[in-house]
Enzyme design. Structure first.
Site, short mmCIF file in Angstrom:
data_model
loop_
_atom_site.label_atom_id
_atom_site.label_comp_id
_atom_site.label_asym_id
_atom_site.label_seq_id
_atom_site.Cartn_x
_atom_site.Cartn_y
_atom_site.Cartn_z
N GLY A 11 0.84 -1.21 0.00
CA GLY A 11 0.00 0.00 0.00
C GLY A 11 0.87 1.25 0.00
N ARG A 72 0.80 -5.07 -5.14
CA ARG A 72 0.89 -6.24 -4.25
C ARG A 72 1.05 -7.44 -5.18
NH1 ARG A 72 -0.63 -4.16 0.66
NH2 ARG A 72 -2.33 -2.65 0.73
N GLY A 102 5.67 -2.06 3.69
CA GLY A 102 5.25 -2.61 4.97
C GLY A 102 5.87 -3.96 5.26
N ASP A 103 5.27 -4.72 6.17
CA ASP A 103 5.91 -5.96 6.61
C ASP A 103 6.02 -7.00 5.50
OD1 ASP A 103 3.18 -6.36 6.67
OD2 ASP A 103 3.25 -7.71 8.40
N THR A 126 4.34 2.55 5.50
CA THR A 126 2.95 2.08 5.60
C THR A 126 2.20 3.00 6.54
OG1 THR A 126 1.50 0.35 6.49
CG2 THR A 126 3.74 0.38 7.34
N ASP A 128 -0.04 2.05 8.43
CA ASP A 128 -0.56 1.26 9.56
C ASP A 128 0.28 1.35 10.84
OD1 ASP A 128 -2.44 0.49 7.73
OD2 ASP A 128 -1.57 -1.48 7.35
N ASP A 130 2.55 -0.58 11.78
CA ASP A 130 2.57 -1.92 12.38
C ASP A 130 3.92 -2.63 12.24
OD1 ASP A 130 2.38 -2.19 9.65
OD2 ASP A 130 0.82 -3.73 9.70
N ARG A 172 -5.40 -2.19 8.85
CA ARG A 172 -5.31 -3.64 8.66
C ARG A 172 -5.51 -4.37 9.98
NH1 ARG A 172 -3.67 -6.31 4.11
NH2 ARG A 172 -2.56 -4.52 3.32
N HIS A 252 -10.00 4.73 1.84
CA HIS A 252 -8.71 5.02 1.21
C HIS A 252 -8.32 6.49 1.19
CE1 HIS A 252 -9.03 0.84 -0.03
NE2 HIS A 252 -7.75 0.88 -0.36
O1 F6P Z 1 -1.51 -1.42 4.61
C1 F6P Z 1 -2.09 -0.21 4.30
C2 F6P Z 1 -3.58 -0.38 4.09
O2 F6P Z 1 -4.13 0.87 3.72
C3 F6P Z 1 -4.34 -0.97 5.26
O3 F6P Z 1 -4.62 -0.01 6.25
C4 F6P Z 1 -5.56 -1.52 4.59
O4 F6P Z 1 -6.09 -2.61 5.32
C5 F6P Z 1 -5.00 -2.01 3.28
O5 F6P Z 1 -3.83 -1.28 3.03
C6 F6P Z 1 -5.92 -1.83 2.10
O6 F6P Z 1 -5.31 -2.39 0.99
P1 F6P Z 1 -5.81 -2.22 -0.49
O7 F6P Z 1 -5.49 -0.83 -0.92
O8 F6P Z 1 -5.05 -3.23 -1.26
O9 F6P Z 1 -7.28 -2.44 -0.47
#
Ligand code: F6P
Length: 322
Positions: A11, A72, A102-103, A126, A128, A130, A172, A252
């Site tokens: 993300g 991703r 991120g992780d 990220t 998050d 996290d 997340r 988002h």
């Molecule tokens: O990891 C960042 C994040 O925005 C999370 O907070 C959320 O759960 C996820 O990505 C959403 O991912 P996507 O944009 O692939 O729907």
């Protein structure tokens, strides 16, 4: 060291561009070549690799999102995908990689080092927050401020109507955005995976707050928290009550927008720190900022341990919400 490749992965998060700029310019200052990989690991597999010199990263520090693009990539989870990516990097003269993400992105970077011998360093990008090994991840500050602005606006209408609002924020599996936006937004409660909260208690707290004369109540709900998300939680808490409630999911919008000053400086420091770590011959470490100091933490530790004080802030939030 011959050439560094930099990519953004997973993300997007505000401040990623500041970090990309810092990597390209710190490499340039050290006399090391730099290339940019488009669209994360997917672009690495497809060979989307281009030179990135100091001028190429001009005028991007203030931009949200990532100018490199991100993805991703499922293919990168396969040995075959990673082998293709490694061949493309080698063909571009790359021996070192900076991964901003991120992780999941750190896991990918670790495999690139262990299976194909690249020197890899991570930058925690990220919203998050996290990953441990840093007080804050890149983009968290901007995302929380975006959520906070929305909470402030919702509070205006909530107070006008004597209403209870459940506001769902991203994160997340982590409740950091909920905690920080809730505490700074004057919420009555934050419902996060890190705490074992109870729906009956939250109902009691909200009813008591209105009885004490509060004109609004904000409950911040971390995404994915219990069945049905914020809508499910709101329904269960409010059923059999006369509470006038609404639910709002921020989604988002929390990922976009110009990075705050904090995220720009963090991006600059972490990107520069990543190049310094590679120049020192370090490998499989994530660059972070703890107590304003730039530190390096082995990848494994960033997802297996976390000594940051989430619980202390949650307790403070509880004490002040009355
Ligand atoms: O990891 C960042 C994040 O925005 C999370 O907070 C959320 O759960 C996820 O990505 C959403 O991912 P996507 O944009 O692939 O729907």
């Amino acid at each position: 060291m011959r050439r560094i490749a930099v990519l953004t992965s997973g993300g997007d998060s505000p401040g990623m561009n500041a970090a990309v700029r810092a990597v390209a310019r710190a490499a340039d200052a050290a006399g090391v070549g730099c290339v940019g990989v488009s669209d994360g690991y997917r672009g690495m597999i497809q060979g989307q690799i281009r030179p990135l010199d100091a001028r190429d990263v001009s005028g991007i520090i203030q931009l949200g999102g990532t100018v490199l693009g991100t993805a991703r990539s499922k293919k990168f989870y396969t040995e075959e995908g990673r082998a293709k990516a490694a061949t493309n990097l080698r063909n571009a003269g790359v021996d070192s990689v900076v991964v901003i993400g991120g992780d999941g992105s750190m896991h990918g970077a670790e495999l690139l080092s262990q299976e194909h011998g690249f020197n890899v360093v991570g930058v925690p990008g990220t919203i998050d927050n996290d990953l441990s090994g840093t007080d804050f991840t890149l983009g968290f500050d901007t995302a929380v401020n975006t959520a906070l602005e929305a909470i402030d606006k919702i509070r205006d209408t909530a107070a006008s109507h004597n209403r209870l609002f459940f506001i769902e924020v991203m994160g997340r599996n982590a409740g950091w955005i909920a905690l920080y936006s809730g505490l700074s937004g004057g919420a009555t409660a934050v419902l996060v995976p890190e705490s074992d909260w109870d729906e009956d208690n939250i109902r009691r707290k909200v009813v008591e707050s209105f009885a004490l004369g509060k004109r609004f109540c904000i409950v911040v709900v971390a995404e994915g928290e219990r069945e049905g998300g914020a809508f499910g939680v709101a329904q269960r808490i409010c059923e059999a009550t006369e509470l006038d409630y609404r639910v709002s999911t921020l989604g988002h919008m929390q990922r976009g927008g110009a990075p705050t000053m904090r995220d720009r400086i963090l991006g600059a420091r972490l990107g520069d720190g990543a190049v310094t770590a590679l120049l020192d011959g370090d490998n499989e470490v994530m660059i972070g900022e703890r107590k304003l100091e730039i530190i390096r933490t082995p990848f494994q530790e960033t997802w297996t341990t976390d000594d940051r004080d989430f619980g202390g802030l949650l307790a403070l939030m509880d004490r002040l919400a009355r």
